[in-house]
Design an enzyme around this catalytic site. Structure first.
Site, PDB file in Angstrom:
ATOM      1  N   TYR A   1      40.699  35.561  35.545  1.00 23.71           N
ATOM      2  CA  TYR A   1      40.873  34.408  36.436  1.00 23.71           C
ATOM      3  C   TYR A   1      39.551  33.920  37.038  1.00 23.71           C
ATOM      4  O   TYR A   1      39.516  33.468  38.181  1.00 23.71           O
ATOM      5  CB  TYR A   1      41.892  34.735  37.538  1.00 23.71           C
ATOM      6  CG  TYR A   1      43.222  35.191  36.993  1.00 23.71           C
ATOM      7  CD1 TYR A   1      44.006  34.320  36.239  1.00 23.71           C
ATOM      8  CD2 TYR A   1      43.680  36.494  37.184  1.00 23.71           C
ATOM      9  CE1 TYR A   1      45.226  34.744  35.706  1.00 23.71           C
ATOM     10  CE2 TYR A   1      44.898  36.917  36.660  1.00 23.71           C
ATOM     11  CZ  TYR A   1      45.654  36.032  35.917  1.00 23.71           C
ATOM     12  OH  TYR A   1      46.853  36.448  35.398  1.00 23.71           O
TER      13      TYR A   1
ATOM     14  N   GLY B   1      51.383  41.617  36.340  1.00 19.97           N
ATOM     15  CA  GLY B   1      51.323  41.699  37.799  1.00 19.97           C
ATOM     16  C   GLY B   1      50.680  42.924  38.385  1.00 19.97           C
ATOM     17  O   GLY B   1      50.454  42.963  39.605  1.00 19.97           O
TER      18      GLY B   1
ATOM     19  N   GLU C   1      53.353  42.060  30.167  1.00 19.80           N
ATOM     20  CA  GLU C   1      52.480  40.880  30.092  1.00 19.80           C
ATOM     21  C   GLU C   1      51.283  41.021  31.040  1.00 19.80           C
ATOM     22  O   GLU C   1      51.060  40.156  31.899  1.00 19.80           O
ATOM     23  CB  GLU C   1      53.265  39.614  30.476  1.00 19.80           C
ATOM     24  CG  GLU C   1      54.497  39.331  29.646  1.00 19.80           C
ATOM     25  CD  GLU C   1      55.319  38.172  30.221  1.00 19.80           C
ATOM     26  OE1 GLU C   1      54.988  37.643  31.305  1.00 19.80           O
ATOM     27  OE2 GLU C   1      56.296  37.778  29.569  1.00 19.80           O
TER      28      GLU C   1
ATOM     29  N   CYS D   1      29.245  20.969  47.425  1.00 22.03           N
ATOM     30  CA  CYS D   1      29.357  20.269  48.708  1.00 22.03           C
ATOM     31  C   CYS D   1      30.759  20.375  49.286  1.00 22.03           C
ATOM     32  O   CYS D   1      31.493  19.387  49.375  1.00 22.03           O
ATOM     33  CB  CYS D   1      28.955  18.811  48.523  1.00 22.03           C
ATOM     34  SG  CYS D   1      27.282  18.722  47.903  1.00 22.03           S
TER      35      CYS D   1
ATOM     36  N   TYR E   1      42.277  31.604  47.281  1.00 22.00           N
ATOM     37  CA  TYR E   1      43.197  32.604  47.844  1.00 22.00           C
ATOM     38  C   TYR E   1      42.565  33.426  48.975  1.00 22.00           C
ATOM     39  O   TYR E   1      43.169  34.390  49.422  1.00 22.00           O
ATOM     40  CB  TYR E   1      43.648  33.614  46.776  1.00 22.00           C
ATOM     41  CG  TYR E   1      43.996  33.055  45.434  1.00 22.00           C
ATOM     42  CD1 TYR E   1      45.135  32.264  45.260  1.00 22.00           C
ATOM     43  CD2 TYR E   1      43.216  33.331  44.317  1.00 22.00           C
ATOM     44  CE1 TYR E   1      45.460  31.764  44.016  1.00 22.00           C
ATOM     45  CE2 TYR E   1      43.538  32.838  43.071  1.00 22.00           C
ATOM     46  CZ  TYR E   1      44.660  32.054  42.921  1.00 22.00           C
ATOM     47  OH  TYR E   1      44.982  31.564  41.685  1.00 22.00           O
TER      48      TYR E   1
ATOM     49  N   ARG F   1      45.323  40.652  34.485  1.00 20.70           N
ATOM     50  CA  ARG F   1      44.249  41.117  35.370  1.00 20.70           C
ATOM     51  C   ARG F   1      43.837  42.562  35.113  1.00 20.70           C
ATOM     52  O   ARG F   1      42.654  42.892  35.047  1.00 20.70           O
ATOM     53  CB  ARG F   1      44.760  40.994  36.812  1.00 20.70           C
ATOM     54  CG  ARG F   1      43.728  41.259  37.852  1.00 20.70           C
ATOM     55  CD  ARG F   1      44.355  41.335  39.240  1.00 20.70           C
ATOM     56  NE  ARG F   1      45.305  40.293  39.506  1.00 20.70           N
ATOM     57  CZ  ARG F   1      45.033  39.133  40.112  1.00 20.70           C
ATOM     58  NH1 ARG F   1      43.813  38.879  40.530  1.00 20.70           N
ATOM     59  NH2 ARG F   1      45.988  38.234  40.326  1.00 20.70           N
TER      60      ARG F   1
HETATM   61  N1  LLP Z   1      53.103  36.712  32.868  1.00 22.08           N
HETATM   62  C1  LLP Z   1      53.317  35.525  33.490  1.00 22.08           C
HETATM   63  C2  LLP Z   1      54.517  34.768  33.169  1.00 22.08           C
HETATM   64  C3  LLP Z   1      52.378  35.060  34.435  1.00 22.08           C
HETATM   65  O1  LLP Z   1      52.594  33.898  35.037  1.00 22.08           O
HETATM   66  C4  LLP Z   1      51.224  35.833  34.722  1.00 22.08           C
HETATM   67  C5  LLP Z   1      50.242  35.367  35.696  1.00 22.08           C
HETATM   68  C6  LLP Z   1      51.039  37.046  34.033  1.00 22.08           C
HETATM   69  C7  LLP Z   1      52.007  37.456  33.109  1.00 22.08           C
HETATM   70  C8  LLP Z   1      49.849  37.913  34.229  1.00 22.08           C
HETATM   71  O2  LLP Z   1      49.771  38.435  35.518  1.00 22.08           O
HETATM   72  P1  LLP Z   1      48.662  39.548  35.875  1.00 22.08           P
HETATM   73  O3  LLP Z   1      48.987  40.796  35.113  1.00 22.08           O
HETATM   74  O4  LLP Z   1      47.321  39.010  35.504  1.00 22.08           O
HETATM   75  O5  LLP Z   1      48.798  39.718  37.348  1.00 22.08           O
HETATM   76  N2  LLP Z   1      44.885  33.001  39.447  1.00 22.08           N
HETATM   77  C9  LLP Z   1      45.486  34.085  40.202  1.00 22.08           C
HETATM   78  C10 LLP Z   1      46.516  34.823  39.377  1.00 22.08           C
HETATM   79  C11 LLP Z   1      47.629  33.921  38.882  1.00 22.08           C
HETATM   80  C12 LLP Z   1      48.586  34.638  37.982  1.00 22.08           C
HETATM   81  C13 LLP Z   1      49.487  33.690  37.310  1.00 22.08           C
HETATM   82  N3  LLP Z   1      50.400  34.309  36.412  1.00 22.08           N
HETATM   83  C14 LLP Z   1      44.382  34.995  40.693  1.00 22.08           C
HETATM   84  O6  LLP Z   1      43.223  34.754  40.407  1.00 22.08           O
HETATM   85  O7  LLP Z   1      44.661  35.936  41.431  1.00 22.08           O
END
Ligand code: LLP
Length: 418
Positions: free
Chosen positions: A372, A241, A275, A344, A318, A278
């Site tokens: 992503y 996150g 985890e 389109c 988003y 991004r």
């Molecule tokens: N762990 C779990 C259980 C998750 O569902 C996610 C992301 C992460 C870790 C990794 O999160 P990060 O560190 O990448 O923020 N498509 C969206 C982001 C969706 C994230 C879904 N879960 C975007 O492009 O902003």
């Protein structure tokens, strides 16, 4: 905040030691590119922030699941956070260690659970009572033990886009603190379940430390209650996150994040799992795209590029912002443009109201698309998926071929008339 992977040297733009022009000459546009150095730097910087903490970084495979990238991270010691059997198989194909895999997601199928148990993963992050029961049954039938954490939904507001917020009680993820306590007690009675940890993930693109601190505090309160009933956990998984700076926004420094976690958990004797997705990948990637047409109307100017929402969904889905640079020389003065793809749909835009000078055939770079982008891409409008290229100093490696028309129609059949 990291600097951009796009570097200007004597009027030419480079990623590492490769000139953008030379990539385009060989591979055309649109194309995903990644800087290997940046991926490794991001991973190592996070590692080093946590050096005083017993920890494991489990890269969230959904952010970018290319085999070369998973392999690169595995070689640097990463574990993985997966959400499907497909992601599990990718990690194995990339020589990742299954014993460093955590399996998240609300809808794990029986086949996926079986595959994960057979591969001895580190832990299932369990999201419901039904799932716990199913995992117990499958493990028993395989005559094995399944290691688990319960994913707690701490009901904290991550202050992010509603689609990517996961830690509020109205979200489908995890279970409440009260239910978690009941589930742990139940899990303790199950003969094929090993309680390993506790888990949460409150959302994505979070730029404020407080929601992380609040959720860790709630997990600790729960751990205290678990200890009272004789349940001791070996790891705390604090999810992913951490946000990045797409548009010069202030972000969380890794050291501050690690310090906050350390302060809240020190002396507790459990391992910290992370985890991140991004923050490891996003700023290591970019999309190279060409301007096909410039269309000026009385009301708006459009630059129509050859990349589209199927290559980068984030702006359409988003309203996300990605910086866009023009690497070509222009003679036109700057004006306000919407930068759009050829699909389109009115929702097919990559940038809105950008003040920029643009002419046909210019080469634009869409920044921060290492996470992503490809992993959320589609073939909408029968557009093939793009090359993925890894730039390593002065070398360009193709880590995914561009799809062909045959790839597009693979598995389809024209029915013969009977
Ligand atoms: N762990 C779990 C259980 C998750 O569902 C996610 C992301 C992460 C870790 C990794 O999160 P990060 O560190 O990448 O923020 N498509 C969206 C982001 C969706 C994230 C879904 N879960 C975007 O492009 O902003």
């Amino acid at each position: 905040m990291n600097s951009s992977i796009l570097i200007k040297k004597k009027d030419k733009f480079f990623v590492e030691d490769v000139c953008i022009e030379s990539i385009i000459e060989k591979f055309g546009t649109p194309t995903y590119i990644y800087s290997k150095q940046r991926i490794v730097d991001n991973f190592k910087n996070l590692e080093s922030a946590f050096k005083n903490v017993d920890h494991l970084i489990c890269f969230a495979v959904k952010a970018n699941s290319n085999l070369a990238i998973l392999n690169l991270l595995a070689k640097n010691g990463a574990g993985f956070d997966i959400v499907s059997g497909g992601e599990l198989r990718r990690v194995i194909a990339a020589n990742g260690d299954p014993k460093k895999i955590v399996f998240s997601g609300v809808g794990k199928t029986s086949e996926e659970i079986k595959l994960a148990i057979e591969n001895n993963i580190l832990a299932f992050n369990i999201e419901s009572e039904d799932e716990l029961i199913r995992i117990q049954e499958i493990a028993k039938s395989l005559n094995k033990k399944a290691s688990i954490s319960i994913r707690v939904n701490p009901d904290v507001n991550a202050n992010t886009h509603p689609y990517i917020s996961t830690g509020l009680k109205e979200n489908k993820f995890g279970v409440s603190e009260e239910s978690a306590l009941i589930l742990y007690k139940k899990a303790k009675t199950m003969d094929s379940i090993l309680i390993k940890g506790i888990d949460c993930h409150i959302g994505s693109q979070i730029t404020d430390l407080k929601p992380f601190e609040d959720s860790v505090k709630k997990l600790i309160a729960l751990i205290d209650k678990l200890e009272l009933v004789g349940i001791k956990i070996k790891h705390m998984d604090i999810g992913g996150g951490i946000g990045i700076s797409y548009n010069n926004e202030k972000t969380i420094a890794f050291d501050d994040y690690a310090k906050a976690v350390f302060t809240l958990t020190k002396g507790r004797g459990f391992k910290i799992l992370l985890e991140p997705g991004r923050v490891i990948m996003a700023d290591a990637g970019a999309i190279l795209t060409k301007v096909e047409y410039v269309k000026k109307t009385q009301d708006k100017n459009f630059a129509i590029i050859d990349a589209a929402m199927n290559d980068l969904m984030r702006p359409s889905l988003y309203g996300a912002f990605h910086k866009i640079f023009n690497t070509s020389e222009t003679t036109d003065k700057e004006s306000v443009f919407d930068i759009v793809g050829p699909i389109c749909e009115t929702g097919d835009f990559i940038g809105k109201d950008r003040v920029i000078s643009i002419e046909p055939n210019n080469i634009l770079v869409i920044m921060d698309t290492g996470a992503y982008a490809m992993s959320m891409s589609s073939n909408y409008n029968s557009r093939p998926r793009l090359y993925e290229l890894m730039i390593d100093k002065h070398k360009i490696y193709t880590i995914r071929e561009k799809e062909t028309f045959d790839d597009l129609i693979k598995g389809e059949k024209v029915l013969s008339e009977s």
